[in-house]
Scaffold this active site. Structure first.
Site, PDB file in Angstrom:
ATOM      1  N   ASP A   1     -22.327 118.845  -5.686  1.00  0.00           N
ATOM      2  CA  ASP A   1     -22.949 117.642  -6.850  1.00  0.00           C
ATOM      3  C   ASP A   1     -22.641 118.401  -8.095  1.00  0.00           C
ATOM      4  OD1 ASP A   1     -23.895 115.060  -7.384  1.00  0.00           O
ATOM      5  OD2 ASP A   1     -25.569 116.111  -8.003  1.00  0.00           O
TER       6      ASP A   1
ATOM      7  N   GLY B   1     -34.177 121.043 -14.340  1.00  0.00           N
ATOM      8  CA  GLY B   1     -33.620 122.189 -14.947  1.00  0.00           C
ATOM      9  C   GLY B   1     -34.032 122.002 -16.783  1.00  0.00           C
TER      10      GLY B   1
ATOM     11  N   ARG C   1     -26.851 123.992 -10.485  1.00  0.00           N
ATOM     12  CA  ARG C   1     -25.856 123.785 -11.589  1.00  0.00           C
ATOM     13  C   ARG C   1     -24.569 124.476 -11.233  1.00  0.00           C
ATOM     14  NH1 ARG C   1     -29.401 120.664 -13.107  1.00  0.00           N
ATOM     15  NH2 ARG C   1     -30.417 120.650 -14.969  1.00  0.00           N
TER      16      ARG C   1
ATOM     17  N   HIS D   1     -22.441 115.170 -10.192  1.00  0.00           N
ATOM     18  CA  HIS D   1     -23.808 115.372 -10.746  1.00  0.00           C
ATOM     19  C   HIS D   1     -24.685 114.019 -10.694  1.00  0.00           C
ATOM     20  CE1 HIS D   1     -26.097 118.309 -13.384  1.00  0.00           C
ATOM     21  NE2 HIS D   1     -26.760 117.727 -12.626  1.00  0.00           N
TER      22      HIS D   1
ATOM     23  N   GLY E   1     -27.256 113.716  -8.398  1.00  0.00           N
ATOM     24  CA  GLY E   1     -28.430 114.000  -7.773  1.00  0.00           C
ATOM     25  C   GLY E   1     -29.769 113.281  -7.912  1.00  0.00           C
TER      26      GLY E   1
ATOM     27  N   ILE F   1     -37.685 120.983  -5.321  1.00  0.00           N
ATOM     28  CA  ILE F   1     -36.663 120.359  -4.806  1.00  0.00           C
ATOM     29  C   ILE F   1     -36.215 120.902  -3.574  1.00  0.00           C
ATOM     30  CG2 ILE F   1     -34.121 119.849  -5.111  1.00  0.00           C
ATOM     31  CD1 ILE F   1     -34.660 119.430  -8.156  1.00  0.00           C
TER      32      ILE F   1
ATOM     33  N   GLY G   1     -37.880 125.762  -4.543  1.00  0.00           N
ATOM     34  CA  GLY G   1     -39.135 125.086  -5.570  1.00  0.00           C
ATOM     35  C   GLY G   1     -39.568 123.784  -4.925  1.00  0.00           C
TER      36      GLY G   1
END
Length: 312
Positions: free
Chosen positions: A251, A72, A228, A275, A277, A148, A146
């Protein structure tokens, strides 16, 4: 032309960096390693937050490239307006896909198979046997297809899901099947047993998983957010969780870090990871390879990988 490169990893720990550039190590410390005005290539410190990412940007008047180590770019986007024209922004596509997809599957499987309850049962010395949902034969919807999202589907394939549906900003065809446009999402949500959100955070996706989105999910479905926190309306999610109608595995949260006392911590049916990942042993080797490759290209005047935009 200045040749200063700011790196959050010491240059001597990155194999394959090209000669002829002046490497400065800065990982968000209070003091800068050199004058920001001389920085031409800025690698943003990883997981240090927006304040750190943006702090030197306005003073980087010679900047040519901003390279994030995250997929991101939302933590640097607010500072792009202060940059000179022609600065290229590149993300870390290729660094986080495997780790994020791995955690996504872990969250899905742990939630479906009741792993959090087993851990609590072990702590209490309770034998919590019974029947639990399987991922096999489930319908899965990936919102944000995308690199991911595609990596998540790679790892779903062996689990014998009944169906995997894909949603992205615009429709397209892939070898695995169609990717539906975001406009089709309302019709797809009621069909999914598991909804995985892996979108970037943009104005279009902020609050995407709001009350209407969540209400369209089928009873008993699992909502998974590895994107997010701000993609989800937290109040709306808590309301659905407290009703017992859906479950969630997260996450990322909004706010983040999730503060003590926040109702999301103890909402029924929720599994929260902090968070992580992309924060695995796979991160550093892949980040180093990306930086060596990008800087070799930069030094040679070649096209960079993963260019997201160029400032105007």
């Amino acid at each position: 032309m200045t040749s200063d490169v700011w790196l959050p990893i010491p240059a001597d720990e990155i194999e394959g960096l090209p000669d002829g550039l002046d490497y400065r190590h800065w990982d968000g410390a209070a003091d800068y390693p050199a004058d920001p005005a001389d920085c031409a290539f800025y690698v943003v410190p990883y997981m240090k937050g927006m304040d750190v990412a943006l702090r030197p940007l306005a003073a980087m008047t010679s900047l040519r490239v901003v390279q994030t180590l995250s997929a991101g770019i939302d933590h640097v986007a607010p500072g792009l307006g202060s940059l000179p024209s022609g600065v290229r922004l590149c993300n870390a596509k290729g660094v986080h896909e495997a780790s994020t997809a791995e955690l996504t599957l872990a969250l899905v499987l742990a939630s479906l198979r009741g792993i959090p309850g087993f851990v609590r049962g072990q702590d209490a010395e309770e034998w919590r046997s019974g029947f639990y949902p399987a991922l096999a034969d489930k319908s899965v919807l990936i919102v944000g297809y995308g690199s991911i999202g595609a990596a998540i589907e790679d790892r779903l394939t062996p689990f014998e899901c009944a169906r995997v549906a894909r949603v992205a900003r615009s429709a397209r065809a892939t070898e695995r099947g169609p990717v539906h446009a975001l406009a089709e999402l309302p019709a797809l949500l009621p069909e999914a047993d598991v909804v995985i959100v892996s979108t970037p955070l943009t104005e279009e996706t902020k609050g995407l998983a709001g009350a209407e989105f969540l209400a369209r999910m089928k009873d008993g479905a699992l909502f998974v957010n590895v994107a997010r926190g701000q993609v989800t309306d937290t109040k709306a999610l808590i309301a659905e969780l407290e009703s017992g109608r859906i479950r969630a595995a997260l996450d990322v949260t909004d706010p983040e870090p999730l503060p003590p006392g926040h109702p999301l911590w103890h909402a029924p049916g929720v599994l929260i990871s902090p968070h992580v990942g992309g924060s695995t042993s796979a991160f550093m080797p892949r980040a180093r390879r990306l930086l060596a490759d990008q800087l070799t290209r930069y030094a040679a005047g070649e096209a960079l990988r993963n260019e997201v935009l160029t400032t105007g």
